[in-house]
Design an enzyme around this catalytic site. Structure first.
Site, PDB file in Angstrom:
ATOM      1  CB  ALA A 246      -0.911  -0.012   1.227  1.00 21.82           C
ATOM      2  N   PRO A 247       0.300   2.366  -0.488  1.00 21.99           N
ATOM      3  CG  PRO A 247      -1.015   3.873  -1.735  1.00 21.99           C
ATOM      4  CD  PRO A 247      -1.021   2.484  -1.140  1.00 21.99           C
ATOM      5  CD1 TRP A 248       4.290   7.236   0.271  1.00 22.36           C
ATOM      6  CD2 TRP A 248       2.851   8.946   0.243  1.00 22.36           C
ATOM      7  NE1 TRP A 248       4.570   8.007  -0.839  1.00 22.36           N
ATOM      8  CE2 TRP A 248       3.698   9.062  -0.881  1.00 22.36           C
ATOM      9  CE3 TRP A 248       1.855   9.922   0.419  1.00 22.36           C
ATOM     10  CZ2 TRP A 248       3.595  10.098  -1.821  1.00 22.36           C
ATOM     11  CZ3 TRP A 248       1.746  10.952  -0.509  1.00 22.36           C
ATOM     12  CH2 TRP A 248       2.605  11.028  -1.608  1.00 22.36           C
TER      13      TRP A 248
ATOM     14  CB  SER B 157       4.129   5.179  -8.437  1.00 19.00           C
ATOM     15  OG  SER B 157       5.173   4.257  -8.197  1.00 19.00           O
TER      16      SER B 157
ATOM     17  N   PRO C 277       2.572  -1.866   4.506  1.00 13.81           N
ATOM     18  CG  PRO C 277       2.434  -0.919   6.640  1.00 13.81           C
ATOM     19  CD  PRO C 277       2.688  -2.218   5.935  1.00 13.81           C
ATOM     20  CB  ALA C 278       3.953   3.716   2.489  1.00 12.06           C
ATOM     21  CD  GLU C 279      11.033   2.741   4.306  1.00 12.15           C
ATOM     22  OE1 GLU C 279      11.563   2.243   5.311  1.00 12.15           O
ATOM     23  OE2 GLU C 279      11.650   2.970   3.265  1.00 12.15           O
TER      24      GLU C 279
ATOM     25  CD  GLU D 242      -7.273  -0.206  -8.172  1.00 11.56           C
ATOM     26  OE1 GLU D 242      -7.243   0.891  -8.782  1.00 11.56           O
ATOM     27  OE2 GLU D 242      -8.179  -1.031  -8.317  1.00 11.56           O
TER      28      GLU D 242
ATOM     29  CD  GLU E 163       0.174   9.851  -9.746  1.00  9.31           C
ATOM     30  OE1 GLU E 163       1.071   8.989  -9.768  1.00  9.31           O
ATOM     31  OE2 GLU E 163      -0.977   9.635  -9.349  1.00  9.31           O
TER      32      GLU E 163
HETATM   33  P1  NAP Z   1       5.119   3.915  -4.593  1.00 10.81           P
HETATM   34  O1  NAP Z   1       6.396   4.602  -4.469  1.00 10.81           O
HETATM   35  O2  NAP Z   1       4.783   3.201  -5.862  1.00 10.81           O
HETATM   36  O3  NAP Z   1       5.065   2.894  -3.381  1.00 10.81           O
HETATM   37  C1  NAP Z   1       3.909   2.149  -3.071  1.00 10.81           C
HETATM   38  C2  NAP Z   1       4.297   0.981  -2.174  1.00 10.81           C
HETATM   39  O4  NAP Z   1       5.141   0.080  -2.895  1.00 10.81           O
HETATM   40  C3  NAP Z   1       5.073   1.388  -0.931  1.00 10.81           C
HETATM   41  O5  NAP Z   1       4.662   0.567   0.132  1.00 10.81           O
HETATM   42  C4  NAP Z   1       6.505   1.092  -1.355  1.00 10.81           C
HETATM   43  O6  NAP Z   1       7.380   0.897  -0.272  1.00 10.81           O
HETATM   44  C5  NAP Z   1       6.309  -0.184  -2.132  1.00 10.81           C
HETATM   45  N1  NAP Z   1       7.390  -0.543  -3.047  1.00 10.81           N
HETATM   46  C6  NAP Z   1       8.275   0.278  -3.664  1.00 10.81           C
HETATM   47  N2  NAP Z   1       9.110  -0.452  -4.439  1.00 10.81           N
HETATM   48  C7  NAP Z   1       8.769  -1.751  -4.304  1.00 10.81           C
HETATM   49  C8  NAP Z   1       9.251  -2.980  -4.845  1.00 10.81           C
HETATM   50  N3  NAP Z   1      10.264  -3.024  -5.701  1.00 10.81           N
HETATM   51  N4  NAP Z   1       8.654  -4.137  -4.475  1.00 10.81           N
HETATM   52  C9  NAP Z   1       7.614  -4.116  -3.622  1.00 10.81           C
HETATM   53  N5  NAP Z   1       7.113  -2.983  -3.073  1.00 10.81           N
HETATM   54  C10 NAP Z   1       7.663  -1.813  -3.423  1.00 10.81           C
HETATM   55  O7  NAP Z   1       3.870   4.871  -4.354  1.00 10.81           O
HETATM   56  P2  NAP Z   1       3.755   5.969  -3.211  1.00 10.81           P
HETATM   57  O8  NAP Z   1       4.730   7.031  -3.548  1.00 10.81           O
HETATM   58  O9  NAP Z   1       3.786   5.329  -1.886  1.00 10.81           O
HETATM   59  O10 NAP Z   1       2.221   6.465  -3.428  1.00 10.81           O
HETATM   60  C11 NAP Z   1       1.818   7.346  -4.397  1.00 10.81           C
HETATM   61  C12 NAP Z   1       1.348   6.623  -5.665  1.00 10.81           C
HETATM   62  O11 NAP Z   1       0.251   5.753  -5.372  1.00 10.81           O
HETATM   63  C13 NAP Z   1       0.810   7.558  -6.708  1.00 10.81           C
HETATM   64  O12 NAP Z   1       1.295   7.169  -7.979  1.00 10.81           O
HETATM   65  C14 NAP Z   1      -0.703   7.348  -6.658  1.00 10.81           C
HETATM   66  O13 NAP Z   1      -1.392   7.677  -7.828  1.00 10.81           O
HETATM   67  C15 NAP Z   1      -0.802   5.915  -6.338  1.00 10.81           C
HETATM   68  N6  NAP Z   1      -2.106   5.599  -5.761  1.00 10.81           N
HETATM   69  C16 NAP Z   1      -3.034   4.944  -6.528  1.00 10.81           C
HETATM   70  C17 NAP Z   1      -4.283   4.645  -6.024  1.00 10.81           C
HETATM   71  C18 NAP Z   1      -5.304   3.912  -6.850  1.00 10.81           C
HETATM   72  O14 NAP Z   1      -6.272   3.451  -6.289  1.00 10.81           O
HETATM   73  N7  NAP Z   1      -5.129   3.769  -8.152  1.00 10.81           N
HETATM   74  C19 NAP Z   1      -4.597   5.006  -4.718  1.00 10.81           C
HETATM   75  C20 NAP Z   1      -3.644   5.683  -3.960  1.00 10.81           C
HETATM   76  C21 NAP Z   1      -2.396   5.970  -4.489  1.00 10.81           C
HETATM   77  P3  NAP Z   1       8.132   2.144   0.471  1.00 10.81           P
HETATM   78  O15 NAP Z   1       7.657   2.043   1.852  1.00 10.81           O
HETATM   79  O16 NAP Z   1       9.591   1.883   0.344  1.00 10.81           O
HETATM   80  O17 NAP Z   1       7.731   3.391  -0.240  1.00 10.81           O
HETATM   81 MG    MG Z   2       7.532   5.628  -2.390  1.00  8.20          MG
END
Ligand code: NAP
Ligand code: MG
Length: 496
Positions: free
Chosen positions: A152-154, A232, A179-181, A251, A385
């Site tokens: 999940a994201p943050w 993302s 969850p996001a760390e 998502e 984005e």
């Molecule tokens: P992110 O950087 O893609 O990270 C999301 C999650 O993935 C975090 O828990 C992250 O851990 C983890 N992660 C990163 N690299 C990974 C890997 N190689 N293997 C497994 N897990 C990994 O996204 P974010 O910056 O947290 O959140 C913002 C993004 O979420 C935006 O692009 C937004 O549009 C999207 N979002 C989409 C929806 C939807 O329903 N479509 C809803 C909410 C948000 P860490 O703890 O290290 O970051």
């Molecule tokens: Mg991130």
């Protein structure tokens, strides 16, 4: 009752525990930059323990009746209700959300989602059993998949955890959530509440750590049957490759268009655009990011948005007067500032905002509400984005152009059309390639209705009974009803 935010970030087999990693994750208050929790990350052994706990509990949980699961999920909703105020406080502390948002939207929305799935657990649907061939009765079983690895994201930590976990466990799966760390606290509280509600140990597990280590080990774990990811698009693409051979639910990001036709109620559109661009400091995958306004109303719209943005109070998230809090992290603040700087360099004009506020806000991760015009449709600020409080406004001349511009990004998560004309509204709803099209509104979601993307915004649905399709596998059971040894179709093999 207040919760100490410095809690262990793992909940495995019904027990809170400390991670075994050598690296620490840090939770900071985005309003001040102060560290509120620093704990060891989950290591590979913790990930394995969590998956094992989920795998073990699957045998019994998948055999509970829908009524039993429904009762436990209802109790879970009730447990969350008793800690609603603390959940809102902690969500505000770790994510920097204005308290009016956490207590009025994030927390009640999450609890409603738990309550919804308590009811939905008893309403899994499928095709009717029937004789689709004269010689057989066919029936459908909708079965849980096994251990779901969720990431999940943050931006909406509690809601995203709920969206990932609830449809899965309601359908009889077990879950390990990462969850996001930087925002794990309310996910851990969610798991604690599940244990208090009597949900069997191992059904809901939380492991905190970075994506690159903890997340990647979860995705690769051989006993994880399905990976459900919200985040993302670039990380989603990596995860899709790493999880090859597993079931996937993605998502991803968004870049929602906001289309204002010349007959629209402009006051409603202006209020709608500012609210939908700035909610959660713009860190919302469905936020209004690109407003396309018919040329005859364009100047009026830009002026109205600018005036309304001037009234937005940016400040401490805990203050009930605050409209817009900080961004989640220094990294996100730099990310947003970089986008606006490059847009400026590209020739776009910043009408409002476009800066990091100084004074007493300087220690937090704040960014001003920002309005940008004169950007090129092909430019980064229109195509990518930003995930910050930034609205770009562009003009259009006719309806066909508006739809074409709305569809002209890689994303397709959400969109809105503003008009009093029912035909224009229906055309926009049909022609815009997005998982949700609002008419004369932008942002509201509801537990009964699905959320999910088109194109680079991913696939699969969260919320609603549609999400059962993601977390169940359909089995066809075909029973002979003739009792005949030499069946009609055997002629294709036996010849005579
Ligand atoms: P992110 O950087 O893609 O990270 C999301 C999650 O993935 C975090 O828990 C992250 O851990 C983890 N992660 C990163 N690299 C990974 C890997 N190689 N293997 C497994 N897990 C990994 O996204 P974010 O910056 O947290 O959140 C913002 C993004 O979420 C935006 O692009 C937004 O549009 C999207 N979002 C989409 C929806 C939807 O329903 N479509 C809803 C909410 C948000 P860490 O703890 O290290 O970051
Ligand atoms: Mg991130």
């Amino acid at each position: 009752m207040t919760t100490d935010p410095d809690l262990p970030g793992l909940h495995i087999g019904g027990v809170p525990r400390e991670g075994g990693g050598t690296e620490h994750y840090e939770v900071r208050d985005p309003a001040t930059g102060r560290v509120v929790s620093s704990r060891p990350e989950a290591d590979v052994r913790d990930v394995d323990d969590a998956v094992r706990a989920a795998h073990t509990s699957f045998a019994d949980w998948s055999r509970t009746t829908p009524a039993e699961r429904s009762t436990l999920l209802s109790r879970w909703a009730a447990e969350l209700d008793t800690v609603a105020a603390e959940l809102a406080d902690i969500e505000t502390l770790q994510a920097g959300k204005p308290i009016r948002l956490s207590s009025g939207f994030d927390v009640p929305g999450s609890i409603d989602n738990v309550a919804f799935f308590a009811g939905a657990a008893r309403n899994l649907e499928g095709r009717s059993s029937a004789e689709y061939s004269p010689d057989h009765t066919s029936s459908i079983r909708r079965e849980p998949i096994g251990v779901i690895g969720s990431i999940a994201p943050w931006n909406y930590p509690l809601q995203m955890a709920v969206w990932k976990i609830l449809p899965a466990v309601a359908a009889g799966n077990t879950v390990v959530l990462k969850p996001a760390e930087i925002t794990p606290l309310t996910s851990v509280m969610l798991a604690d509440a599940a244990t208090r509600a009597g949900i069997p140990a191992g059904v809901v597990n939380v492991i905190t750590g970075s994506g690159a280590s903890t997340g990647a080990s979860l995705v690769r774990h051989p006993d994880v049957r399905m990976v459900s990811f919200t985040g993302s698009t670039p990380v989603g693409t990596q995860i899709a490759a790493a999880a090859a051979g597993k079931r996937l639910h993605l998502e991803l990001g968004g870049k929602a268009p906001f289309v204002v036709f010349d007959d629209a109620d402009l006051d409603a559109a202006i209020n709608g655009a500012v609210a939908a661009a700035l909610i959660n400091t713009g860190q919302d995958c469905t936020a209004a990011t690109r407003a396309y306004v018919q040329r005859s109303r364009y100047d009026e719209f830009v002026a109205g948005v600018a005036t309304l943005m001037d009234t937005v109070i940016v400040g401490a998230p805990g203050d009930p007067a605050t409209d817009q809090g900080p961004l989640v992290s220094r990294r996100q603040q730099q990310h947003v500032a970089g986008f606006v700087e490059r847009a400026r360099a590209d020739g776009a004009r910043v009408v409002r905002g476009g800066a990091i506020p100084g004074g007493k806000l300087a220690e937090g991760y704040y960014y001003e509400p920002t309005l940008i015009v004169d950007a090129d449709q092909r430019s980064e600020i229109v195509q990518q984005e930003v995930f910050g409080p930034v609205l770009v406004v562009l003009p259009f001349d006719d309806d066909a152009e508006a739809i074409a511009l709305a569809n002209d990004t890689p994303y397709g998560l959400a969109a809105s059309a503003w008009t009093r004309d029912v035909y224009r509204a229906q055309t926009a709803a049909r022609e815009i390639a997005a998982g949700c099209v609002w008419i004369n509104d932008h942002i509201p979601i509801i537990s009964e209705m699905p959320h999910g993307g088109y194109k680079a915004s991913g696939y699969g649905k969260d919320m609603s009974t549609y999400s059962f399709e993601e977390y169940t596998v359909v089995k066809h059971v075909m029973s002979d009803i003739t009792g005949i040894a030499r069946k009609d179709w055997h002629r294709t093999v036996f010849g005579r």
